[in-house]
Design an enzyme around this catalytic site. Sequence first.
Site, PDB file in Angstrom:
ATOM      1  N   THR A 127       0.822  -1.218   0.000  1.00  0.00           N
ATOM      2  CA  THR A 127       0.000   0.000   0.000  1.00  0.00           C
ATOM      3  C   THR A 127       0.858   1.271   0.000  1.00  0.00           C
ATOM      4  O   THR A 127       1.928   1.313   0.596  1.00  0.00           O
ATOM      5  CB  THR A 127      -0.912  -0.010   1.252  1.00  0.00           C
ATOM      6  N   PRO A 129       0.545   5.893  -0.136  1.00  0.00           N
ATOM      7  CA  PRO A 129      -0.390   6.964   0.236  1.00  0.00           C
ATOM      8  C   PRO A 129      -1.513   7.140  -0.797  1.00  0.00           C
ATOM      9  O   PRO A 129      -2.657   7.387  -0.447  1.00  0.00           O
ATOM     10  CB  PRO A 129       0.502   8.203   0.301  1.00  0.00           C
ATOM     11  N   ILE A 163       2.088   0.071   6.931  1.00  0.00           N
ATOM     12  CA  ILE A 163       2.743  -1.230   6.812  1.00  0.00           C
ATOM     13  C   ILE A 163       2.877  -1.893   8.192  1.00  0.00           C
ATOM     14  O   ILE A 163       3.568  -1.385   9.074  1.00  0.00           O
ATOM     15  CB  ILE A 163       4.118  -1.104   6.111  1.00  0.00           C
ATOM     16  N   ARG A 270     -25.410 -11.703  35.257  1.00  0.00           N
ATOM     17  CA  ARG A 270     -25.988 -10.374  35.391  1.00  0.00           C
ATOM     18  C   ARG A 270     -27.507 -10.488  35.571  1.00  0.00           C
ATOM     19  O   ARG A 270     -28.223 -10.932  34.650  1.00  0.00           O
ATOM     20  CB  ARG A 270     -25.666  -9.557  34.131  1.00  0.00           C
ATOM     21  N   GLY A 344     -23.794  -3.890  28.476  1.00  0.00           N
ATOM     22  CA  GLY A 344     -24.352  -2.614  28.929  1.00  0.00           C
ATOM     23  C   GLY A 344     -23.249  -1.584  29.146  1.00  0.00           C
ATOM     24  O   GLY A 344     -22.272  -1.542  28.397  1.00  0.00           O
ATOM     25  N   GLU A 368      -6.293  -6.165   3.812  1.00  0.00           N
ATOM     26  CA  GLU A 368      -6.330  -7.321   2.900  1.00  0.00           C
ATOM     27  C   GLU A 368      -7.570  -7.258   1.985  1.00  0.00           C
ATOM     28  O   GLU A 368      -8.153  -8.267   1.628  1.00  0.00           O
ATOM     29  CB  GLU A 368      -6.264  -8.617   3.718  1.00  0.00           C
ATOM     30  N   THR A 370     -10.836  -4.214   1.380  1.00  0.00           N
ATOM     31  CA  THR A 370     -11.989  -3.749   2.164  1.00  0.00           C
ATOM     32  C   THR A 370     -13.244  -4.563   1.801  1.00  0.00           C
ATOM     33  O   THR A 370     -13.279  -5.237   0.762  1.00  0.00           O
ATOM     34  CB  THR A 370     -12.296  -2.269   1.861  1.00  0.00           C
ATOM     35  N   SER A 371     -14.264  -4.435   2.650  1.00  0.00           N
ATOM     36  CA  SER A 371     -15.512  -5.167   2.375  1.00  0.00           C
ATOM     37  C   SER A 371     -16.103  -4.769   1.021  1.00  0.00           C
ATOM     38  O   SER A 371     -16.666  -5.603   0.310  1.00  0.00           O
ATOM     39  CB  SER A 371     -16.535  -4.899   3.477  1.00  0.00           C
ATOM     40  N   GLU A 372     -15.962  -3.494   0.664  1.00  0.00           N
ATOM     41  CA  GLU A 372     -16.540  -3.056  -0.618  1.00  0.00           C
ATOM     42  C   GLU A 372     -15.785  -3.697  -1.789  1.00  0.00           C
ATOM     43  O   GLU A 372     -16.381  -4.098  -2.789  1.00  0.00           O
ATOM     44  CB  GLU A 372     -16.491  -1.516  -0.737  1.00  0.00           C
TER      45      GLU A 372
HETATM   46  C1  LIG Z   1      -3.711  -1.142  10.551  1.00  0.00           C
HETATM   47  C2  LIG Z   1      -3.445  -1.374   9.105  1.00  0.00           C
HETATM   48  C3  LIG Z   1      -2.491  -2.307   8.723  1.00  0.00           C
HETATM   49  C4  LIG Z   1      -2.196  -2.497   7.371  1.00  0.00           C
HETATM   50  N1  LIG Z   1      -1.197  -3.357   7.008  1.00  0.00           N
HETATM   51  C5  LIG Z   1      -0.770  -3.377   5.712  1.00  0.00           C
HETATM   52  C6  LIG Z   1       0.417  -4.093   5.343  1.00  0.00           C
HETATM   53  O1  LIG Z   1       1.056  -4.741   6.159  1.00  0.00           O
HETATM   54  N2  LIG Z   1       0.832  -4.026   4.046  1.00  0.00           N
HETATM   55  C7  LIG Z   1       0.150  -3.322   3.106  1.00  0.00           C
HETATM   56  O2  LIG Z   1       0.591  -3.285   1.958  1.00  0.00           O
HETATM   57  N3  LIG Z   1      -0.987  -2.636   3.410  1.00  0.00           N
HETATM   58  C8  LIG Z   1      -1.442  -2.641   4.702  1.00  0.00           C
HETATM   59  N4  LIG Z   1      -2.580  -1.935   5.034  1.00  0.00           N
HETATM   60  C9  LIG Z   1      -3.296  -1.208   3.996  1.00  0.00           C
HETATM   61  C10 LIG Z   1      -4.690  -1.754   3.706  1.00  0.00           C
HETATM   62  O3  LIG Z   1      -4.624  -2.949   3.011  1.00  0.00           O
HETATM   63  C11 LIG Z   1      -5.448  -0.641   2.968  1.00  0.00           C
HETATM   64  O4  LIG Z   1      -5.704   0.375   3.930  1.00  0.00           O
HETATM   65  C12 LIG Z   1      -6.736  -1.113   2.345  1.00  0.00           C
HETATM   66  O5  LIG Z   1      -6.491  -1.987   1.286  1.00  0.00           O
HETATM   67  C13 LIG Z   1      -7.589   0.069   1.831  1.00  0.00           C
HETATM   68  O6  LIG Z   1      -6.831   0.974   1.098  1.00  0.00           O
HETATM   69  P1  LIG Z   1      -6.901   2.542   1.447  1.00  0.00           P
HETATM   70  O7  LIG Z   1      -6.636   2.669   2.900  1.00  0.00           O
HETATM   71  O8  LIG Z   1      -5.992   3.257   0.534  1.00  0.00           O
HETATM   72  O9  LIG Z   1      -8.374   2.939   1.183  1.00  0.00           O
HETATM   73  P2  LIG Z   1      -9.048   3.324  -0.214  1.00  0.00           P
HETATM   74  O10 LIG Z   1      -8.653   2.354  -1.256  1.00  0.00           O
HETATM   75  O11 LIG Z   1      -8.800   4.759  -0.491  1.00  0.00           O
HETATM   76  O12 LIG Z   1     -10.563   3.128   0.146  1.00  0.00           O
HETATM   77  C14 LIG Z   1     -11.331   4.054   0.915  1.00  0.00           C
HETATM   78  C15 LIG Z   1     -12.786   3.595   0.899  1.00  0.00           C
HETATM   79  O13 LIG Z   1     -13.259   3.606  -0.456  1.00  0.00           O
HETATM   80  C16 LIG Z   1     -13.728   2.321  -0.829  1.00  0.00           C
HETATM   81  N5  LIG Z   1     -13.328   2.075  -2.218  1.00  0.00           N
HETATM   82  C17 LIG Z   1     -12.078   1.993  -2.709  1.00  0.00           C
HETATM   83  N6  LIG Z   1     -12.100   1.760  -4.018  1.00  0.00           N
HETATM   84  C18 LIG Z   1     -13.386   1.661  -4.371  1.00  0.00           C
HETATM   85  C19 LIG Z   1     -14.055   1.439  -5.608  1.00  0.00           C
HETATM   86  N7  LIG Z   1     -13.395   1.205  -6.739  1.00  0.00           N
HETATM   87  N8  LIG Z   1     -15.400   1.416  -5.593  1.00  0.00           N
HETATM   88  C20 LIG Z   1     -16.101   1.620  -4.455  1.00  0.00           C
HETATM   89  N9  LIG Z   1     -15.525   1.855  -3.263  1.00  0.00           N
HETATM   90  C21 LIG Z   1     -14.181   1.876  -3.229  1.00  0.00           C
HETATM   91  C22 LIG Z   1     -13.063   1.354   0.130  1.00  0.00           C
HETATM   92  O14 LIG Z   1     -13.838   0.180   0.302  1.00  0.00           O
HETATM   93  C23 LIG Z   1     -13.003   2.186   1.395  1.00  0.00           C
HETATM   94  O15 LIG Z   1     -14.215   2.097   2.089  1.00  0.00           O
HETATM   95  C24 LIG Z   1      -2.909  -1.767   6.386  1.00  0.00           C
HETATM   96  C25 LIG Z   1      -3.902  -0.859   6.781  1.00  0.00           C
HETATM   97  C26 LIG Z   1      -4.153  -0.636   8.112  1.00  0.00           C
HETATM   98  C27 LIG Z   1      -5.165   0.399   8.485  1.00  0.00           C
END
Ligand SMILES: Cc1cc2nc3c(=O)[nH]c(=O)nc-3n(C[C@H](O)[C@H](O)[C@H](O)COP(=O)(O)OP(=O)(O)OC[C@H]3O[C@@H](n4cnc5c(N)ncnc54)[C@H](O)[C@@H]3O)c2cc1C
Length: 559
Positions: A127, A129, A163, A270, A344, A368, A370-372
Site C-alpha cells: 500500500t 499513500p 505497513i 448479570r 451494557g 487485505e 476492504t468489504s466493498e
Molecule cells: C492497521 C493497518 C495495517 C495495514 N497493514 C498493511 C500491510 O502490512 N501491508 C500493506 O501493503 N498494506 C497494509 N494496510 C493497507 C490496507 O490494506 C489498505 O488500507 C486497504 O487496502 C484500503 O486501502 P486505502 O486505505 O488506501 O483505502 P481506499 O482504497 O482509499 O478506500 C477508501 C474507501 O473507499 C472504498 N473504495 C475503494 N475503491 C473503491 C471502488 N473502486 N469502488 C467503491 N468503493 C471503493 C473502500 O472500500 C473504502 O471504504 C494496512 C492498513 C491498516 C489500516
Amino acid sequence: MIAKKTLKLSLKSLRDFAKKQLPDEVLIDLDRRDECPVEIVHQMFNPDQLAIQLLFLPEEYGGMGGGAFDVYCICEEMARIDLGIATAAFATFLGSDPITVGATPEQKKIWLSKIANEGTLFAYGATEPDAGSDLGALKTTAERVEKDGKVVGYKLTGNKQWISNGGIADAYTVLANAPGGPSWFIVDKGAPGFTHDKPEEKHGIRLSNTAALALDNVYVDADRLIGGVEGQGLLQAQAVFGYTRVMVAAFGLGAGWAALDRAIPYSTKRIQAGAPLSEKQGYTHKLIIPHVTHLEAARAYIEETSERIDAGNEGSLNTEGAIAKYMASEAGNAAAEAAIQAFGGYGYTHDYFVEKIKRDVRITIIYEGTSEIMEMTISRDRWQQHLKSRGQYYHDEARKFESLHVKNPNVGADVSALALHALAEVMEKARVGRLTRYQHILLRLGELIAYAECAGSLSRRAALAGDGKLHEKAVQRFDATAQATIARVFAREAALKVAEEGLRWVAGAGGVSSAEISAFEAALNLPAIHRAQAGLISDMDYIADVLYNRVAKRVAMSA
Ligand SMILES: Cc1cc2nc3c(=O)[nH]c(=O)nc-3n(C[C@H](O)[C@H](O)[C@H](O)COP(=O)(O)OP(=O)(O)OC[C@H]3O[C@@H](n4cnc5c(N)ncnc54)[C@H](O)[C@@H]3O)c2cc1C
C-alpha cells in the site's frame, strides 16, 4: 498439511504462551499505552520458543508445512488472543508470500529458511499513500542499475503507507514499478536511504506496529528481485489471495467468538428484572444468537474453502477467499459490537475487554481488501458465471441443495435452495435491465451472493456433521443437531435477504415495472420464503439452550 495431533499441540502451545505472556491485564495495559510488545513478538518467532512461523512454512525450508486448514485454525486462535499480535504474524506470512509463490529456488532457500531458523520478522509493503484498493496506481519506482550492459541491481524510491511490522521488521518485501512492470523486491532493515516513520496511533490493533516507509534511492542487488523477472508483482500478489483472505476471515471469526465468549457467561451472572439476562429472549435472540449463526455460516465457508485450497486442484480460489473474508470479518465486527451492548455500560469501558475486541476486529473489514472491494470481487466473478451459464449457475446450485434436502431434511437445505433460486432470478433481472451499470447494484449483488453461498455451505456442513463425515480437523463447537438448527436459522435469513433486498435493488434501479412486480415476486418464490420462516423462534430458542447448557433441562421439562 500437518497431523491433527500436531495441530492440537500447536494450538495448545499457543494458548499456554498467551496465558503466561499475554493475560488480559497485560493486553489492556499495552493497548492503553499503544505499545507493540516487540519482545513478545520475537519470542513468538524464536525457534527455541513458540516458533509460530514454522506452521506457515514448507517443510523443505525447515517449516512444518501447514496447509490452509491448519493456518485457519491457528489464525482463529491467535485472533482470540489479540488481533494486533496476530497481525504481526500475518505480516510475516504476507511478507514471505511473494517469495513462496514467485521466488527462484535459491531465493526461497535463503529467505524461507531464514524465517524458519532465525525467526526473521517480515513486513509486506504494497500500500502507498495514493494506492490502496487500487494497487495498480503505485508510484514507487525501481530503477535498473547496470554494469557492462548487465542489470546488477535496482534503486528503489517511493513511499509505503500503513505497513504492519513497518517499524520492527528485519526484512521487507516491497512492491515497486520496475521498467518491466510492478515487481517485488526484498529490502533489509537499515539499508541506506530506507527509513520508517513513527508508529501510527490507531483506533484498534494497538499492539501491532504499523508504520509508513520511505525509500530514497535504496540500492538492492539484482538477486533481490523476487523471481528474477520484472513485471510479475501483481500476479504474485493475486496468486495467494484465496489463502491470505482465509487467514483474515479466521481473524474475524476468532475475534467475534472471543467477544461472544465473554458476553455469554456474563449474561448468566448479570441479574436484571429478577432473572439472569441469559434467560431473556429479547436479549439472547438479538445480541447473541444472530451473531452465532453468522459466525458459524462464515466458519462453514472458511472450512470448505480451506479444504479446497489444500486439495490443490482448483487454482487460488480468490472469489471463495473473498466470500470467506467478507462474511467472517463483517460477522466478527457485528458480534463484537453486540457484545458491547450485551455488557451494557460495563461494555463501554476499557476494563471489560469487549470494547478492545471491537476496536481490534474493525481492521478485518479494511485490510487485505476492504468489504466493498470484496463485494466487487465476488460479484464480478459470479456475474461471469451467471452469463456463461445463461442464468443457470445458481439454479443449478439450488438443485444440488434440493437433492441434499431429500437425504438430510433438517439442515435447511430446502431453504438454502430457495435463496439460490431467488438469487438466480435477481441476477437475471439485473442482466435483462443491464443494472450492473450501477456500481451500487453490482456490489449489493456481491453481498447477496455471499449470503446465499454461505447458507448453502452451512447446510452442506451440517449434513456432513450429521453423517459423521466432517473434515477431521473441523472445529466442532456444536453437535450435529445444533449445527442443523444453526443452518436452518441462517438459511431463513439468507433466503429472505436475497429475495427482499434483491427485489428492492432491482425495482429501485428500474429493472422491473410496477406491472411486472407481482410476476417477479412469484419468480422469487417469496410466499415459500415467507412460509419457511415458520419455526424460527423455536430454533433460536434451541440454540440459546445449547449455548447456555439448558438442553438437558429442556428435555426434562418436555418429558
Ligand atoms: C492497521 C493497518 C495495517 C495495514 N497493514 C498493511 C500491510 O502490512 N501491508 C500493506 O501493503 N498494506 C497494509 N494496510 C493497507 C490496507 O490494506 C489498505 O488500507 C486497504 O487496502 C484500503 O486501502 P486505502 O486505505 O488506501 O483505502 P481506499 O482504497 O482509499 O478506500 C477508501 C474507501 O473507499 C472504498 N473504495 C475503494 N475503491 C473503491 C471502488 N473502486 N469502488 C467503491 N468503493 C471503493 C473502500 O472500500 C473504502 O471504504 C494496512 C492498513 C491498516 C489500516
